[in-house]
Design a protein around this motif. Structure first.
Motif, short mmCIF file in Angstrom:
data_model
loop_
_atom_site.label_atom_id
_atom_site.label_comp_id
_atom_site.label_asym_id
_atom_site.label_seq_id
_atom_site.Cartn_x
_atom_site.Cartn_y
_atom_site.Cartn_z
N GLY A 154 52.02 27.48 41.57
CA GLY A 154 52.41 26.20 42.48
C GLY A 154 51.95 27.36 44.34
O GLY A 154 52.09 26.48 44.84
N SER A 155 51.20 28.41 44.18
CA SER A 155 51.14 29.03 45.22
C SER A 155 49.89 28.73 45.88
O SER A 155 49.57 29.25 47.01
CB SER A 155 51.25 30.43 44.92
OG SER A 155 52.69 31.19 44.69
N GLY A 156 49.22 27.56 45.40
CA GLY A 156 48.00 27.66 45.66
C GLY A 156 47.31 25.92 45.14
O GLY A 156 48.17 25.50 44.33
N LEU A 215 44.00 31.08 48.23
CA LEU A 215 45.12 31.25 48.77
C LEU A 215 45.21 31.25 50.17
O LEU A 215 45.23 31.85 50.70
CB LEU A 215 45.93 32.47 47.37
CG LEU A 215 45.82 32.42 46.45
CD1 LEU A 215 46.01 33.30 45.35
CD2 LEU A 215 45.97 31.38 45.55
N ALA A 216 46.11 29.64 50.62
CA ALA A 216 46.28 30.39 51.80
C ALA A 216 46.84 31.30 52.36
O ALA A 216 46.94 31.50 53.85
CB ALA A 216 47.31 28.55 52.32
N ASP A 217 48.02 32.29 51.91
CA ASP A 217 48.41 33.27 52.82
C ASP A 217 47.90 34.35 51.80
O ASP A 217 48.75 35.73 52.42
CB ASP A 217 50.20 33.48 51.98
CG ASP A 217 49.77 33.26 50.54
OD1 ASP A 217 49.57 33.10 50.01
OD2 ASP A 217 51.21 33.77 49.73
N SER A 218 46.98 34.65 52.05
CA SER A 218 46.38 35.57 51.79
C SER A 218 45.57 36.31 52.24
O SER A 218 45.52 35.36 53.43
CB SER A 218 44.51 35.65 50.55
OG SER A 218 43.83 34.97 50.91
N CYS A 226 43.41 35.17 35.71
CA CYS A 226 42.79 35.99 36.93
C CYS A 226 44.23 36.24 37.85
O CYS A 226 45.20 34.99 37.83
CB CYS A 226 42.19 35.91 37.81
SG CYS A 226 41.89 34.05 38.30
N PRO A 227 44.46 36.44 38.58
CA PRO A 227 46.20 36.87 39.52
C PRO A 227 45.30 34.69 41.07
O PRO A 227 46.71 34.56 41.01
CB PRO A 227 46.31 38.04 40.31
CG PRO A 227 45.03 39.09 39.67
CD PRO A 227 44.15 38.00 39.20
N VAL A 228 44.30 34.87 40.68
CA VAL A 228 44.48 33.80 41.73
C VAL A 228 44.72 32.52 40.83
O VAL A 228 45.57 31.44 41.24
CB VAL A 228 42.40 33.46 42.30
CG1 VAL A 228 43.02 32.44 43.00
CG2 VAL A 228 42.81 34.65 42.83
N CYS A 229 44.04 32.51 39.83
CA CYS A 229 44.58 31.48 38.96
C CYS A 229 46.15 31.31 38.22
O CYS A 229 46.63 30.28 38.29
CB CYS A 229 43.80 31.14 37.41
SG CYS A 229 41.96 31.16 37.68
N THR A 230 47.06 32.68 38.59
CA THR A 230 47.98 32.16 38.04
C THR A 230 49.04 32.12 38.40
O THR A 230 49.97 31.09 38.70
CB THR A 230 48.70 34.05 37.56
OG1 THR A 230 47.73 34.47 37.17
CG2 THR A 230 50.29 33.99 37.40
N ALA A 231 48.61 32.04 40.20
CA ALA A 231 49.23 31.78 41.85
C ALA A 231 48.78 30.25 41.88
O ALA A 231 49.98 29.62 42.09
CB ALA A 231 48.64 32.18 42.48
N GLY A 260 33.87 25.94 36.16
CA GLY A 260 35.28 25.94 35.58
C GLY A 260 36.72 25.15 36.43
O GLY A 260 37.67 25.14 36.41
N GLY A 261 36.43 25.25 37.95
CA GLY A 261 37.39 24.58 39.41
C GLY A 261 37.93 25.51 38.93
O GLY A 261 38.05 26.78 39.36
N SER A 262 39.44 25.41 40.36
CA SER A 262 40.27 26.07 40.23
C SER A 262 41.62 25.31 39.61
O SER A 262 41.98 24.30 40.18
CB SER A 262 40.53 26.66 41.53
OG SER A 262 42.26 27.24 42.24
N PRO A 263 42.61 25.93 38.64
CA PRO A 263 42.44 26.81 37.91
C PRO A 263 41.61 26.64 37.09
O PRO A 263 41.51 26.00 36.36
CB PRO A 263 44.31 27.63 37.39
CG PRO A 263 44.25 26.49 37.96
CD PRO A 263 44.07 25.29 38.60
#
Length: 296
Positions: free
Chosen positions: A31-33, A271-274, A22-27, A13-16
């Motif tokens: 542009g946050s990931g 996410l690099a800042d998680s 979900c929170p990660v796909c939304t981020a 499915g890849g990312s996003p």
């Protein structure tokens, strides 16, 4: 020396993922990931002849993103063959996108080959377009590829349901230990592992670089998010976190460099800042992105 290029670093499915909010796909969409394509890697010892391990549905874009895989002249391609770890659609659908080849050499266990022929029927379709040369992969047996590159597949036990069941259990999922016979450099590619059994650990122990399943952070990650009713282990993937997760188990194996691949779109390590990424980094483990190149 073994060179490896991570063509795709995400799970199916890849990312996003196209249908996930979900929170990660939304981020990632915000542009946050960094977007990632579906899991695959290319390996070589001479940067001239390349072997793909798995062929994801994103294979065309992955080839175009890496000049090393571009044709040299006419229809001459540096891709020597495709090695399969299993018969999952996200690891095999890309074979149909390689149908313009004059011939395609395919390394797979008998169980995977039979599933693709008699279960999903994918190889029967591909054979209508190009010749497919199947070479049987036998777990535990060394296999010479090209340019001093050899590999040894190893069995990866799983209880995950086989959607295209053919009645075989042995060889459904394998990992690959690749070796440069000249330098002795070793790289293990293991995008799917349900449990780090003693036999699997023996294959990983002491390798120079390990590219390993990082699908989910929590075992019940998808359940917590209300996206699925199965745990990570039930889907055939060892979670990163937890007392028996990969993060707790891997340091004892003496691997020089460990890199997570095959991350699900829900996994916060994307996410690099998680906080989860910081935990992984503090343990000296990396999180792959598309285009990462590794030299062993």
């Amino acid at each position: 020396m073994v060179w490896a290029r991570v063509l795709g670093s995400a799970a199916g499915g890849g990312s996003p993922q196209w249908n996930c909010g979900c929170p990660v796909c939304t981020a990632v969409r915000a542009g946050s990931g960094i977007p990632r394509t579906q899991s695959s890697v290319a390996v070589s010892t001479d940067r001239d002849r390349w072997f793909l391990i798995n062929a994801s549905p994103d294979v065309r874009g992955q080839i175009e993103a890496f000049p090393g895989l571009h044709p040299r002249a006419g229809r001459t391609t540096p891709i020597e063959a495709v090695l399969l770890t299993d018969a999952e659609l996200d690891h095999t659908l890309g074979l149909l996108l390689l149908r313009e080849a004059r011939a395609l050499r395919l390394y797979a266990t008998p169980a995977v080959h039979r599933t693709l022929c008699d279960g999903s029927g994918l190889l029967r379709t591909l054979e209508r377009y190009c010749a497919v040369e199947w070479r049987a992969v036998v777990p535990g047996a060394d296999l010479a590829l090209a340019g001093g590159l050899s590999c040894r597949a190893f069995e990866v036990p799983t209880t995950k349901r086989d959607r295209f069941a053919t009645g075989e259990e042995s060889g459904r999922v394998v990992g690959y230990r690749l070796t440069d016979e000249r330098s002795g450099g070793t790289l293990v590619y293991l995008p799917g592992v349900q449990a780090l059994t003693p036999a699997v650990c023996a294959e990983l122990r002491g390798c120079h670089t390990l590219l390993i399943d990082g699908t989910c952070w929590h075992d019940d990650e998808l359940v917590r998010l209300g996206l699925a009713g199965k745990t990570s282990r039930e889907m055939g993937h060892l979670p990163i976190d937890g007392p028996d997760g990969s993060l707790a188990r891997l340091p004892a194996l003496g691997v020089r460099r460990t890199i997570f691949v095959h991350m699900n779109n829900t996994n916060p390590v994307l996410l690099a800042d998680s906080p989860e990424r910081r935990v992984v980094s503090d343990r000296g483990i990396e999180v792959a992105m598309d285009g990462l190149e590794v030299e062993v």
